[in-house]
Design a protein around this motif. Structure first.
Motif, PDB file in Angstrom:
ATOM      1  N   MET A  43       0.868  -1.202   0.000  1.00  0.00           N
ATOM      2  CA  MET A  43       0.000   0.000   0.000  1.00  0.00           C
ATOM      3  C   MET A  43       0.893   1.236   0.000  1.00  0.00           C
ATOM      4  N   THR A  44       0.723   2.106  -0.994  1.00  0.00           N
ATOM      5  CA  THR A  44       1.425   3.397  -0.950  1.00  0.00           C
ATOM      6  C   THR A  44       0.371   4.473  -0.807  1.00  0.00           C
ATOM      7  N   ILE A  45       0.516   5.264   0.260  1.00  0.00           N
ATOM      8  CA  ILE A  45      -0.448   6.341   0.504  1.00  0.00           C
ATOM      9  C   ILE A  45       0.144   7.643  -0.011  1.00  0.00           C
ATOM     10  N   GLU A  46      -0.280   8.055  -1.224  1.00  0.00           N
ATOM     11  CA  GLU A  46       0.189   9.322  -1.803  1.00  0.00           C
ATOM     12  C   GLU A  46      -0.388  10.461  -0.958  1.00  0.00           C
ATOM     13  N   GLY A  60       5.061  25.292   8.401  1.00  0.00           N
ATOM     14  CA  GLY A  60       4.808  25.695   9.781  1.00  0.00           C
ATOM     15  C   GLY A  60       5.454  24.768  10.791  1.00  0.00           C
ATOM     16  N   HIS A  61       5.252  25.098  12.065  1.00  0.00           N
ATOM     17  CA  HIS A  61       5.863  24.264  13.116  1.00  0.00           C
ATOM     18  C   HIS A  61       5.311  22.844  13.082  1.00  0.00           C
ATOM     19  N   THR A  62       4.005  22.715  12.966  1.00  0.00           N
ATOM     20  CA  THR A  62       3.441  21.351  12.977  1.00  0.00           C
ATOM     21  C   THR A  62       3.774  20.642  11.679  1.00  0.00           C
ATOM     22  N   GLY A  63       3.731  21.383  10.567  1.00  0.00           N
ATOM     23  CA  GLY A  63       4.098  20.774   9.285  1.00  0.00           C
ATOM     24  C   GLY A  63       5.532  20.296   9.305  1.00  0.00           C
ATOM     25  N   SER A  64       6.414  21.080   9.906  1.00  0.00           N
ATOM     26  CA  SER A  64       7.837  20.717   9.965  1.00  0.00           C
ATOM     27  C   SER A  64       8.061  19.504  10.869  1.00  0.00           C
ATOM     28  N   ALA A  65       7.202  19.337  11.872  1.00  0.00           N
ATOM     29  CA  ALA A  65       7.324  18.147  12.731  1.00  0.00           C
ATOM     30  C   ALA A  65       6.735  16.929  12.027  1.00  0.00           C
ATOM     31  N   LEU A  66       5.776  17.178  11.165  1.00  0.00           N
ATOM     32  CA  LEU A  66       5.063  16.096  10.485  1.00  0.00           C
ATOM     33  C   LEU A  66       5.864  15.510   9.328  1.00  0.00           C
ATOM     34  N   LEU A  67       6.503  16.367   8.535  1.00  0.00           N
ATOM     35  CA  LEU A  67       7.151  15.913   7.299  1.00  0.00           C
ATOM     36  C   LEU A  67       8.163  14.778   7.521  1.00  0.00           C
ATOM     37  N   PRO A  68       9.058  14.879   8.512  1.00  0.00           N
ATOM     38  CA  PRO A  68      10.010  13.761   8.720  1.00  0.00           C
ATOM     39  C   PRO A  68       9.299  12.463   9.100  1.00  0.00           C
ATOM     40  N   PRO A 107       6.668   3.780   6.441  1.00  0.00           N
ATOM     41  CA  PRO A 107       6.842   2.739   5.417  1.00  0.00           C
ATOM     42  C   PRO A 107       5.786   2.747   4.330  1.00  0.00           C
ATOM     43  N   GLU A 108       4.607   3.318   4.606  1.00  0.00           N
ATOM     44  CA  GLU A 108       3.506   3.228   3.629  1.00  0.00           C
ATOM     45  C   GLU A 108       3.180   4.578   2.975  1.00  0.00           C
ATOM     46  N   ILE A 109       3.874   5.647   3.364  1.00  0.00           N
ATOM     47  CA  ILE A 109       3.479   6.977   2.879  1.00  0.00           C
ATOM     48  C   ILE A 109       4.503   7.522   1.887  1.00  0.00           C
ATOM     49  N   THR A 110       3.993   8.094   0.818  1.00  0.00           N
ATOM     50  CA  THR A 110       4.834   8.832  -0.135  1.00  0.00           C
ATOM     51  C   THR A 110       4.317  10.265  -0.193  1.00  0.00           C
ATOM     52  N   ILE A 111       5.197  11.213   0.097  1.00  0.00           N
ATOM     53  CA  ILE A 111       4.793  12.626   0.063  1.00  0.00           C
ATOM     54  C   ILE A 111       4.764  13.074  -1.395  1.00  0.00           C
ATOM     55  N   ARG A 112       3.593  13.413  -1.867  1.00  0.00           N
ATOM     56  CA  ARG A 112       3.407  13.810  -3.267  1.00  0.00           C
ATOM     57  C   ARG A 112       3.680  15.303  -3.450  1.00  0.00           C
ATOM     58  N   ALA A 113       3.275  16.121  -2.455  1.00  0.00           N
ATOM     59  CA  ALA A 113       3.466  17.584  -2.559  1.00  0.00           C
ATOM     60  C   ALA A 113       3.340  18.216  -1.178  1.00  0.00           C
ATOM     61  N   VAL A 114       4.064  19.332  -1.001  1.00  0.00           N
ATOM     62  CA  VAL A 114       3.990  20.107   0.247  1.00  0.00           C
ATOM     63  C   VAL A 114       3.727  21.562  -0.131  1.00  0.00           C
ATOM     64  N   ARG A 118      -4.227  10.240  -1.901  1.00  0.00           N
ATOM     65  CA  ARG A 118      -5.178   9.492  -1.056  1.00  0.00           C
ATOM     66  C   ARG A 118      -5.305  10.105   0.316  1.00  0.00           C
ATOM     67  N   LEU A 119      -4.360  10.995   0.649  1.00  0.00           N
ATOM     68  CA  LEU A 119      -4.352  11.610   1.986  1.00  0.00           C
ATOM     69  C   LEU A 119      -3.960  13.075   1.881  1.00  0.00           C
ATOM     70  N   TYR A 120      -4.773  13.920   2.520  1.00  0.00           N
ATOM     71  CA  TYR A 120      -4.450  15.351   2.622  1.00  0.00           C
ATOM     72  C   TYR A 120      -4.326  15.691   4.102  1.00  0.00           C
ATOM     73  N   ILE A 121      -3.224  16.319   4.467  1.00  0.00           N
ATOM     74  CA  ILE A 121      -3.045  16.776   5.851  1.00  0.00           C
ATOM     75  C   ILE A 121      -2.989  18.297   5.825  1.00  0.00           C
ATOM     76  N   LEU A 122      -3.919  18.909   6.544  1.00  0.00           N
ATOM     77  CA  LEU A 122      -4.023  20.366   6.579  1.00  0.00           C
ATOM     78  C   LEU A 122      -3.381  20.868   7.871  1.00  0.00           C
ATOM     79  N   ALA A 123      -2.343  21.685   7.702  1.00  0.00           N
ATOM     80  CA  ALA A 123      -1.617  22.234   8.869  1.00  0.00           C
ATOM     81  C   ALA A 123      -1.631  23.758   8.787  1.00  0.00           C
ATOM     82  N   LEU A 124      -2.841  24.277   8.579  1.00  0.00           N
ATOM     83  CA  LEU A 124      -3.046  25.714   8.357  1.00  0.00           C
ATOM     84  C   LEU A 124      -3.572  26.365   9.630  1.00  0.00           C
ATOM     85  N   PRO A 125      -3.518  27.677   9.716  1.00  0.00           N
ATOM     86  CA  PRO A 125      -4.084  28.364  10.881  1.00  0.00           C
ATOM     87  C   PRO A 125      -5.590  28.092  10.992  1.00  0.00           C
TER      88      PRO A 125
END
Ligand SMILES: NC(=O)C1=CN([C@@H]2O[C@H](COP(=O)(O)OP(=O)(O)OC[C@H]3O[C@@H](n4cnc5c(N)ncnc54)[C@H](OP(=O)(O)O)[C@@H]3O)[C@@H](O)[C@H]2O)C=CC1
Ligand SMILES: CC(=O)N[C@@H](CCC(=O)OP(=O)(O)O)C(=O)O
Length: 327
Positions: A1-4, A12-20, A26-33, A71-78
């Motif tokens: 399973m690859t989760i794009e 942001g601070h939370t985005g910067s903690a999330l990206l690494p 093992p199952e996630i591929t970052i498509r865009a930031v 397949r996954l969107y993570i919103l780290a906005l105000p």
């Protein structure tokens, strides 16, 4: 399973903690930031832990979701900024999973509330997940096990590192203002007071402060029980309640915020009962506001939503410093 996966607000601070965490999952591929102000710049230039990554920030608008095929969107906005993205995703890719780190959907019953230790069943297979606030996470970890025994409104005294205030400059994240200082703020009606009361299912009071350390939250909770209690009984009750929760560790002594810096785990303990008023007790919870209070909790929720092991991708950041003396 690859989760794009697409991260909106990744600078942001939370985005910067999330990206690494996502990059190492093992199952996630970052498509865009997405970042409006850093578009075109390498992510590695903003997020030390992403050195070696070839990801570049993109200047994305909500209608871009039509072509992203994620397949996954993570919103780290105000707070207040998630709606346009949710609307676009609902329209163009409704089957994608959304995890919103803001407060925008935490009171929406159509969304799953992402505190896995208390609400895991509703998170399995969920497609709309509202990640809890950092203070609200710790306050619920400290209060939920005893909420049926409370005889008065519990009072939560919280202190957060200044990363909790985000990157947009303010007095609350100005090291010069915070030097040798402690800032009380929003001492009534803070959104986390409302969030805590809503999801705890009973009224609670919350009084936040921000301090000069960067990351971490320490909460001291004052409770009044209907019946006298003993510290040892409280400790045992919490140990039983969180016995299966790998990321909530129970300690007899008062946990300290430095123990959980850079950890996905929260500590709950320091159970103290008044000798003169044995119906009064204090409970301490500490956590990293950017991890258990945001990014690593989002990964727990993503794992549950996609049917993965809840701790997948978090194995390297589950430890806490110092002795967790859970006799
Ligand atoms: N900090 C914490 O401890 C916690 C924060 N949260 C919540 O997570 C969310 C993100 O917090 P945090 O990472 O600290 O915030 P930051 O201020 O550090 O980052 C916010 C991000 O959102 C983008 N942004 C800022 N203003 C706007 C705008 N007007 N329109 C669109 N995008 C914008 C910025 O992008 P750009 O790169 O374009 O400038 C930036 O990347 C917030 O809702 C916060 O309440 C939840 C739990 C804990
Ligand atoms: C120090 C500080 O400012 N902390 C933030 C907590 C941010 C947070 O948890 O995010 P949500 O607003 O999405 O809940 C605050 O009190 O608003």
């Amino acid at each position: 399973m690859t989760i794009e996966t697409v991260v909106i607000g990744g600078r942001g601070h939370t985005g910067s903690a999330l990206l690494p965490l996502l990059d190492g999952h093992p199952e996630i591929t970052i498509r865009a930031v997405a970042s409006g102000t850093a578009a075109g710049e390498p992510v590695a230039g903003h997020v030390e832990a992403m050195r070696g990554s070839d990801l570049v920030f993109s200047d994305l608008r909500p209608d871009a979701v039509r072509d992203l095929d994620a397949r996954l969107y993570i919103l780290a906005l105000p707070n207040g900024k998630a709606g346009a993205w949710v609307e676009a995703i609902d329209t163009h890719c409704p089957d994608a999973v959304i995890v919103d780190l803001s407060a925008d959907y935490r009171f929406d019953d159509q969304w799953s509330y992402g505190l896995p230790e208390h609400f895991a069943p509703g998170l399995r297979g969920a497609t709309r997940i509202a990640n809890p606030g950092c203070y609200a996470t710790g306050a619920q970890l400290a209060l939920t096990p005893v909420r049926e025994r409370l005889a008065a409104t519990p009072v939560v005294f919280g202190v957060s590192g200044y990363s909790g205030a985000g990157k947009t400059p303010s007095r609350k994240n100005d090291p010069l203002v915070l030097a040798d200082n402690l800032l009380p703020y929003a001492l009534a009606d803070h959104i986390h007071e409302r969030e805590l009361s809503h999801h705890l299912g009973r009224d609670a009071r919350f009084m936040p402060h921000v301090a000069s350390f960067f990351r971490g939250i320490s909460l001291t909770v004052a409770v009044e029980f209907a019946e006298p209690c003993r510290a040892e009984v409280l400790h045992e009750q919490f140990r039983d309640f969180y016995g299966q929760a790998s990321l909530v560790q129970v300690t007899a002594s008062a946990p300290e915020v430095a123990q959980v810096r850079d950890s996905a785990a929260a500590l709950v303990g320091g159970f103290t009962v008044s000798q003169s008023h044995p119906t009064r007790a204090a409970i301490v919870c500490v956590l990293d506001n950017l991890l258990k209070g945001a990014a690593s909790q989002a990964v727990q929720n993503i794992n549950l939503a996609f049917g993965l092991d809840e701790l997948s991708g978090l194995e390297h950041c589950m430890t806490v410093a110092g002795r967790v003396n859970d006799e």
